[in-house]
Design a protein around this motif. Structure first.
Motif, short mmCIF file in Angstrom:
data_model
loop_
_atom_site.label_atom_id
_atom_site.label_comp_id
_atom_site.label_asym_id
_atom_site.label_seq_id
_atom_site.Cartn_x
_atom_site.Cartn_y
_atom_site.Cartn_z
N PRO A 42 0.97 -1.15 0.03
CA PRO A 42 -0.04 0.03 0.19
C PRO A 42 0.86 1.24 0.05
O PRO A 42 0.28 2.26 -0.06
CB PRO A 42 -0.73 -0.20 1.26
CG PRO A 42 0.25 -1.05 2.25
CD PRO A 42 0.86 -1.80 1.25
N LEU A 43 2.12 1.20 0.20
CA LEU A 43 3.24 2.17 0.24
C LEU A 43 3.54 2.75 -1.06
O LEU A 43 3.54 1.95 -2.22
CB LEU A 43 4.25 2.00 1.20
CG LEU A 43 4.03 1.34 2.43
CD1 LEU A 43 5.23 1.17 3.22
CD2 LEU A 43 3.15 2.54 3.16
N SER A 44 3.90 3.84 -1.16
CA SER A 44 4.24 4.39 -2.65
C SER A 44 5.53 4.11 -2.93
O SER A 44 6.41 3.55 -2.19
CB SER A 44 4.23 6.03 -2.59
OG SER A 44 5.06 6.61 -1.55
N GLY A 45 5.91 3.90 -4.19
CA GLY A 45 7.28 3.64 -4.68
C GLY A 45 7.68 2.18 -4.52
O GLY A 45 8.76 1.83 -4.42
N GLY A 46 6.84 1.33 -4.19
CA GLY A 46 6.96 -0.31 -4.09
C GLY A 46 7.73 -0.38 -2.73
O GLY A 46 8.17 -1.52 -2.49
N GLN A 47 7.48 0.47 -1.85
CA GLN A 47 8.23 0.24 -0.53
C GLN A 47 7.77 -0.88 0.36
O GLN A 47 6.20 -1.05 0.42
CB GLN A 47 8.25 1.42 0.48
CG GLN A 47 8.85 1.57 1.74
CD GLN A 47 8.63 2.92 2.50
OE1 GLN A 47 7.88 3.81 2.29
NE2 GLN A 47 9.12 2.68 4.09
N VAL A 48 8.45 -1.60 0.96
CA VAL A 48 8.31 -2.86 1.74
C VAL A 48 8.73 -2.81 3.03
O VAL A 48 8.29 -3.58 3.96
CB VAL A 48 8.53 -4.21 0.80
CG1 VAL A 48 7.37 -4.47 -0.13
CG2 VAL A 48 10.03 -4.29 0.52
N ASP A 49 9.86 -2.14 3.39
CA ASP A 49 10.48 -2.00 4.46
C ASP A 49 10.88 -0.85 5.11
O ASP A 49 10.60 0.19 4.41
CB ASP A 49 11.84 -3.03 4.33
CG ASP A 49 12.69 -2.18 3.35
OD1 ASP A 49 12.44 -1.23 2.81
OD2 ASP A 49 13.74 -3.12 2.85
N ASP A 50 11.17 -0.92 6.10
CA ASP A 50 11.58 0.38 6.98
C ASP A 50 12.76 0.28 8.24
O ASP A 50 12.93 -0.97 8.50
CB ASP A 50 10.25 0.84 7.55
CG ASP A 50 9.96 2.38 7.46
OD1 ASP A 50 10.77 3.27 7.38
OD2 ASP A 50 8.84 2.75 7.04
N THR A 51 13.36 1.27 8.59
CA THR A 51 14.30 1.29 9.65
C THR A 51 13.60 0.76 10.92
O THR A 51 12.31 1.09 11.12
CB THR A 51 14.93 2.62 9.82
OG1 THR A 51 13.78 3.53 10.08
CG2 THR A 51 15.64 3.23 8.48
N PRO A 52 14.42 0.15 11.77
CA PRO A 52 13.96 -0.38 13.02
C PRO A 52 13.57 0.63 14.18
O PRO A 52 14.32 1.61 14.20
CB PRO A 52 14.86 -1.45 13.61
CG PRO A 52 16.04 -0.90 12.51
CD PRO A 52 15.82 -0.36 11.38
N PHE A 53 12.51 0.67 14.61
CA PHE A 53 12.22 1.39 16.08
C PHE A 53 13.53 1.04 16.87
O PHE A 53 13.50 0.15 17.02
CB PHE A 53 11.08 1.24 16.52
CG PHE A 53 9.80 1.93 15.60
CD1 PHE A 53 9.96 3.16 15.54
CD2 PHE A 53 8.75 0.99 15.45
CE1 PHE A 53 8.54 3.75 14.58
CE2 PHE A 53 7.64 1.49 14.63
CZ PHE A 53 7.57 3.00 14.36
N GLY A 54 13.94 2.11 17.51
CA GLY A 54 15.02 2.06 18.70
C GLY A 54 16.31 2.19 17.93
O GLY A 54 17.16 1.92 18.68
N GLY A 55 16.41 2.22 16.62
CA GLY A 55 17.55 2.39 15.98
C GLY A 55 18.48 1.08 15.65
O GLY A 55 17.63 -0.13 16.03
N GLY A 56 19.46 1.27 15.17
CA GLY A 56 20.18 -0.30 14.43
C GLY A 56 20.30 -0.11 13.03
O GLY A 56 19.60 0.43 12.33
N ALA A 57 21.25 -1.07 12.72
CA ALA A 57 21.46 -1.32 11.22
C ALA A 57 20.33 -2.11 10.40
O ALA A 57 19.41 -2.65 11.09
CB ALA A 57 22.58 -2.23 11.13
N GLY A 58 20.14 -1.89 9.24
CA GLY A 58 19.41 -2.58 8.17
C GLY A 58 18.02 -2.16 8.20
O GLY A 58 17.58 -1.14 8.87
N MET A 59 17.37 -3.07 7.57
CA MET A 59 15.82 -2.57 7.14
C MET A 59 14.87 -3.88 7.90
O MET A 59 15.23 -5.13 7.56
CB MET A 59 15.48 -2.33 5.88
CG MET A 59 16.25 -1.12 5.16
SD MET A 59 15.84 0.43 6.05
CE MET A 59 14.57 0.78 4.76
N VAL A 60 13.62 -3.68 8.08
CA VAL A 60 12.68 -4.57 8.48
C VAL A 60 11.49 -4.71 7.65
O VAL A 60 11.16 -3.49 7.24
CB VAL A 60 12.48 -4.25 9.99
CG1 VAL A 60 11.32 -5.21 10.60
CG2 VAL A 60 13.63 -4.07 10.66
#
Ligand code: ADE
Length: 231
Positions: A42-60
């Protein structure tokens, strides 16, 4: 059996599908589908992941994206899906895959494998949509796809007709026919190579002696933990 993989990389499964035992299983009526959640985000640009709450590396992988994808694929609230079919989330900390687990899965009429990417899933995906969290080992892969192929391979070869010989799965490593022990050693021609000869009993034609010899070797391997050093 219907085997669905929810993956951001459906193309990876084209190669897998072309392997002989997988193609055989398809001919027997089993179906393997690779479904891309990006197609339904449902997100624009084909987005499927996001940065983790609380910080840290990578995408979720986002829970709302997985929700929309599962709704689109199955036309049901994904919370209900795990009542209809086994939904497995692939994650390194999950229940370890072993022969008994594979047997359990091979009895199911339908399974869905959810592949995480990058840092994995939003935990709510595992909690609310999955019936099981599954691991293929305590190490981290860059995504669930290879783990999904391991699960699929192990399950598919248990299905009647996918292997050439109906008996080959009955007496293989860790099966109940071998009391959960690893499989006995196999040999083929030549019977002697560089002075390394095949055990006489296997050339004897005495089926009962061969059976006993194999059972004993299998037990030995089980007692050694299956991982003895060879060199
Ligand atoms: N995803 C990343 N690593 C994994 C593992 N070891 N088992 C299952 N899924 C995974």
């Amino acid at each position: 059996m219907q085997l669905d993989v929810v993956t951001l990389f459906p193309d990876w499964f084209d190669w897998f599908r072309s392997q002989r035992h997988v193609a055989n299983a398809a001919r027997q009526g089993h179906e393997l589908r690779a479904l891309n959640p990006r197609d339904h985000t449902p997100l624009s640009g084909g987005q499927v992941d996001d940065t983790p709450f609380g910080g840290g590396a990578g995408m979720v992988l986002r829970v709302d994206v997985m929700d929309a994808a599962l709704r689109a694929f199955y036309n049901t609230d994904p919370v209900e899906l795990r009542r209809e079919r086994r939904v497995l989330a692939l994650t390194p900390g999950g229940r370890m895959l072993d022969d008994a687990f594979v047997d359990e899965l091979a009895q199911e009429p339908a399974i869905t494998l959810l592949c995480g990417r990058y840092e994995g899933f939003d935990e709510r995906i595992v909690q609310h949509y999955a019936s099981d969290a599954v691991s293929i080992g305590r190490y981290v892969l860059s995504g669930g796809e290879l783990a999904a192929m391991v699960v699929l391979d192990a399950v598919l070869r248990k299905l009647p007709g996918s292997l050439g010989h109906a008996d080959s799965v009955l007496e293989e490593s860790f099966s109940s026919a071998l009391g959960g022990d690893p499989e006995y050693p196999h040999y083929t021609r030549p019977a002697d190579f560089r002075g390394w000869s095949v055990p006489d009993v296997l050339l004897s034609g005495h089926h009962e002696e061969i059976r006993q010899w194999r059972r004993a070797r299998s037990r030995e391997r089980g007692a050694a933990g299956g991982g003895s050093s060879l060199a």
